[in-house]
Scaffold this motif. Sequence first.
Motif, PDB file in Angstrom:
ATOM      1  N   VAL A 255       6.115 -16.571   7.865  1.00  0.00           N
ATOM      2  CA  VAL A 255       5.281 -15.371   8.065  1.00  0.00           C
ATOM      3  C   VAL A 255       4.593 -15.470   9.423  1.00  0.00           C
ATOM      4  O   VAL A 255       4.509 -16.553  10.015  1.00  0.00           O
ATOM      5  CB  VAL A 255       4.201 -15.220   6.954  1.00  0.00           C
ATOM      6  N   ASP A 256       4.089 -14.337   9.890  1.00  0.00           N
ATOM      7  CA  ASP A 256       3.341 -14.355  11.150  1.00  0.00           C
ATOM      8  C   ASP A 256       1.858 -14.591  10.849  1.00  0.00           C
ATOM      9  O   ASP A 256       1.479 -14.867   9.696  1.00  0.00           O
ATOM     10  CB  ASP A 256       3.592 -13.069  11.955  1.00  0.00           C
ATOM     11  N   ALA A 257       1.036 -14.447  11.839  1.00  0.00           N
ATOM     12  CA  ALA A 257      -0.388 -14.751  11.669  1.00  0.00           C
ATOM     13  C   ALA A 257      -1.134 -13.666  10.898  1.00  0.00           C
ATOM     14  O   ALA A 257      -2.353 -13.736  10.715  1.00  0.00           O
ATOM     15  CB  ALA A 257      -1.033 -14.983  13.027  1.00  0.00           C
ATOM     16  N   THR A 258      -0.376 -12.641  10.430  1.00  0.00           N
ATOM     17  CA  THR A 258      -0.997 -11.661   9.527  1.00  0.00           C
ATOM     18  C   THR A 258      -0.384 -11.810   8.120  1.00  0.00           C
ATOM     19  O   THR A 258      -0.554 -10.941   7.285  1.00  0.00           O
ATOM     20  CB  THR A 258      -0.817 -10.209  10.026  1.00  0.00           C
ATOM     21  N   PHE A 259       0.378 -12.893   7.918  1.00  0.00           N
ATOM     22  CA  PHE A 259       0.996 -13.246   6.627  1.00  0.00           C
ATOM     23  C   PHE A 259       2.165 -12.338   6.246  1.00  0.00           C
ATOM     24  O   PHE A 259       2.584 -12.283   5.104  1.00  0.00           O
ATOM     25  CB  PHE A 259      -0.048 -13.272   5.492  1.00  0.00           C
ATOM     26  N   ARG A 260       2.691 -11.646   7.261  1.00  0.00           N
ATOM     27  CA  ARG A 260       3.809 -10.738   7.026  1.00  0.00           C
ATOM     28  C   ARG A 260       5.120 -11.502   7.242  1.00  0.00           C
ATOM     29  O   ARG A 260       5.251 -12.240   8.226  1.00  0.00           O
ATOM     30  CB  ARG A 260       3.693  -9.612   8.051  1.00  0.00           C
ATOM     31  N   SER A 261       6.067 -11.302   6.316  1.00  0.00           N
ATOM     32  CA  SER A 261       7.346 -12.010   6.426  1.00  0.00           C
ATOM     33  C   SER A 261       8.006 -11.698   7.764  1.00  0.00           C
ATOM     34  O   SER A 261       8.034 -10.540   8.204  1.00  0.00           O
ATOM     35  CB  SER A 261       8.257 -11.566   5.278  1.00  0.00           C
ATOM     36  N   LEU A 262       8.586 -12.726   8.390  1.00  0.00           N
ATOM     37  CA  LEU A 262       9.273 -12.497   9.662  1.00  0.00           C
ATOM     38  C   LEU A 262      10.581 -11.753   9.445  1.00  0.00           C
ATOM     39  O   LEU A 262      11.054 -11.048  10.328  1.00  0.00           O
ATOM     40  CB  LEU A 262       9.556 -13.833  10.362  1.00  0.00           C
ATOM     41  N   SER A 263      11.183 -11.919   8.253  1.00  0.00           N
ATOM     42  CA  SER A 263      12.474 -11.268   8.017  1.00  0.00           C
ATOM     43  C   SER A 263      12.333  -9.916   7.322  1.00  0.00           C
ATOM     44  O   SER A 263      13.196  -9.055   7.472  1.00  0.00           O
ATOM     45  CB  SER A 263      13.371 -12.184   7.184  1.00  0.00           C
ATOM     46  N   HIS A 264      11.255  -9.706   6.564  1.00  0.00           N
ATOM     47  CA  HIS A 264      11.105  -8.470   5.786  1.00  0.00           C
ATOM     48  C   HIS A 264       9.683  -7.930   5.963  1.00  0.00           C
ATOM     49  O   HIS A 264       8.758  -8.367   5.261  1.00  0.00           O
ATOM     50  CB  HIS A 264      11.416  -8.722   4.308  1.00  0.00           C
ATOM     51  N   PRO A 265       9.503  -6.977   6.881  1.00  0.00           N
ATOM     52  CA  PRO A 265       8.149  -6.561   7.261  1.00  0.00           C
ATOM     53  C   PRO A 265       7.356  -5.834   6.172  1.00  0.00           C
ATOM     54  O   PRO A 265       6.156  -5.629   6.336  1.00  0.00           O
ATOM     55  CB  PRO A 265       8.376  -5.640   8.473  1.00  0.00           C
ATOM     56  N   ASP A 266       7.995  -5.465   5.052  1.00  0.00           N
ATOM     57  CA  ASP A 266       7.217  -4.853   3.973  1.00  0.00           C
ATOM     58  C   ASP A 266       6.815  -5.893   2.924  1.00  0.00           C
ATOM     59  O   ASP A 266       6.362  -5.548   1.833  1.00  0.00           O
ATOM     60  CB  ASP A 266       7.978  -3.686   3.304  1.00  0.00           C
ATOM     61  N   VAL A 267       6.968  -7.167   3.274  1.00  0.00           N
ATOM     62  CA  VAL A 267       6.587  -8.246   2.354  1.00  0.00           C
ATOM     63  C   VAL A 267       5.578  -9.165   3.033  1.00  0.00           C
ATOM     64  O   VAL A 267       5.764  -9.557   4.192  1.00  0.00           O
ATOM     65  CB  VAL A 267       7.829  -9.078   1.945  1.00  0.00           C
ATOM     66  N   TRP A 268       4.500  -9.477   2.321  1.00  0.00           N
ATOM     67  CA  TRP A 268       3.515 -10.459   2.783  1.00  0.00           C
ATOM     68  C   TRP A 268       3.591 -11.648   1.835  1.00  0.00           C
ATOM     69  O   TRP A 268       3.815 -11.462   0.625  1.00  0.00           O
ATOM     70  CB  TRP A 268       2.106  -9.875   2.744  1.00  0.00           C
ATOM     71  N   VAL A 269       3.406 -12.830   2.355  1.00  0.00           N
ATOM     72  CA  VAL A 269       3.468 -14.023   1.500  1.00  0.00           C
ATOM     73  C   VAL A 269       2.224 -14.865   1.771  1.00  0.00           C
ATOM     74  O   VAL A 269       1.851 -15.087   2.934  1.00  0.00           O
ATOM     75  CB  VAL A 269       4.741 -14.864   1.774  1.00  0.00           C
TER      76      VAL A 269
END
Length: 391
Positions: A255-269
Motif C-alpha cells: 500500500v502507499d502512505a495513505t494505505f491504498r493498495s498499489l495494485s487496486h486503488p479502490d482497496v485500502w489495507v
Amino acid sequence: MDTQRIIVLGGGYTGIVAAGRLARQVRADEASVTLITAHPTRDERMRWHELAAGGRYPLLSIADALAGSPVALEIGRVERIDLDGHAVQLADGRSEHYDRLVVALGSVIDFGAVPGAREHAHGLTDVESVRAAAATLGALPDGAPVTVIGGGLTGIELATEIAESHPRLAVTIVGSREPGHWLSDPARRYLARAFERLGIAHRVGRVARITGDAVVLADGAQVPSALTFWAGGFRANPIVAASGLEADELGRAHVDATFRSLSHPDVWVIGDAARVPGPDGVPLKMGCRTGAFMAFAAPHTIAQQLSGAPAEPFAGRYFAECISLGRGDALLQWLTADGAPTDRILTGRAARVVKEYIHRGNLFVARHPGPYGPHRRAHVRTGGRRQTIGA
Ligand SMILES: Cc1cc2nc3c(=O)[nH]c(=O)nc-3n(C[C@H](O)[C@H](O)[C@H](O)COP(=O)(O)OP(=O)(O)OC[C@H]3O[C@@H](n4cnc5c(N)ncnc54)[C@H](O)[C@@H]3O)c2cc1C
C-alpha cells in the motif's frame, strides 16, 4: 454521485475502529459503511497468551461497540475477495458488493516455516486452538517439558505467562537469536532476570523440525517437549494475496502512505495485512502499535478521497512497546521516533499497569473511535500533526 458502499473486512483491533471512524467521517448520502467479520466478539489476540495459560479476560461484543453508530455489522467468514467483480464471497454463500473495500483481516501464524509445526505444535491461531492448547497444558504431568519457539514479543509473553501460571512445568524458549534480541541492553538484562525468576530456560538455535515429543535444532540437538508452541512469525491472512492484491513475501498487500493498495486503488489495507512504507522506506512492523495508528489514519484518507480532496500521507512515530512478563510484571521499552530502542525502560508493576491501560485503551477506542473533535468531514485538515504509535 450514487451512495458508495464501503465494506470493511475484519472486526479486530484495526477493523472495528476504522469502520466506526469512517462512518462518522462520511455523509450518509455519500457512503454507507458495513463491517463484515467472522465472530460477534472481538478476537483479543493481544491476550491470547493469557488464555493459553488458563487466564480469562473481558470480551468485547462488536455489536455493542458499534451501537448508535451508522455501521452495519454482518457476521460471516470471508472466503474470497473478487477484485474484478467488486464483491466479497462469504462461506455461507452470500456475496456482498462493494464500491470501496477496507481489508483488515489481520495475520496468521506461519506454520509452513518449519516441518512438523502444523502437525505437532500449537499456534495462537484462533480462540478455539488457544483454548485447546490451554486444556492440553492443564493436563500435563508435573515436570513436563513445554517449549515455546520464537524469541519475539509473542514468544516472550507466552513463555512467561505459562511459567508463571504453571510453575510445575519446565518451560524452555527456543529461537534463532536471544529472546528480545532487538531490545536495549537494560531491557535484555531485565528480561534475563525475569526468565531466571520464572525458571525459564532458553536455547539459541535454528529449529529444523518439530516432532511429537521434541524440537530438533539445525545442529541435531533435541529439546524434549511434551507440548510445543510455535510463535515463530506471522504472515498476513492468506485471503489477501489469494485475492490478487499485489503482496510481499509475507502476504502483506503493498500500500502507499495513505494505505491504498498499489495494485487496486479502490482497496485500502490496514493492520497486519498491510505492508506500509515507513518514513525511511522500511516497512512498518506488524503489531497493534502500528495497526492502531492505521485504524485512525485510513478513514481520514478514504473520506478525503471520497470528497475529492487529495489524501494526505500518514505521519506517525513510535514511542514505546510494552511486553507483559506474567500477571505482575512487564517491560516497557521506550523507542525513538523510527522504532529503535532507547536505554529508557519501565519495569515491574508500573509497566504492568501501563499494559493494562493499553488493553483498556483498545476497548475504549473500539467503543469510541472518534473523530473526537467537532469536525467529522474529511476535508478538515488534521494532517501535518504527527500521531504516536505505541502498545
Ligand atoms: C499473543 C499475542 C500478543 C500480542 N501482543 C501484542 C502487543 O503487546 N503489542 C502489539 O503491538 N501487538 C501485539 N500482538 C499483535 C496484535 O495482536 C496484532 O498486530 C493485531 O491484532 C493486528 O490487528 P489487525 O486488526 O490487523 O488484525 P486482528 O486484530 O487479528 O483482526 C483481524 C480480524 O479479522 C477477522 N477475520 C480473519 N479472517 C477472517 C475471515 N476469513 N472472515 C471474516 N473475518 C475474518 C478476525 O476474526 C479478526 O477479528 C500480539 C499478538 C499475539 C498473538
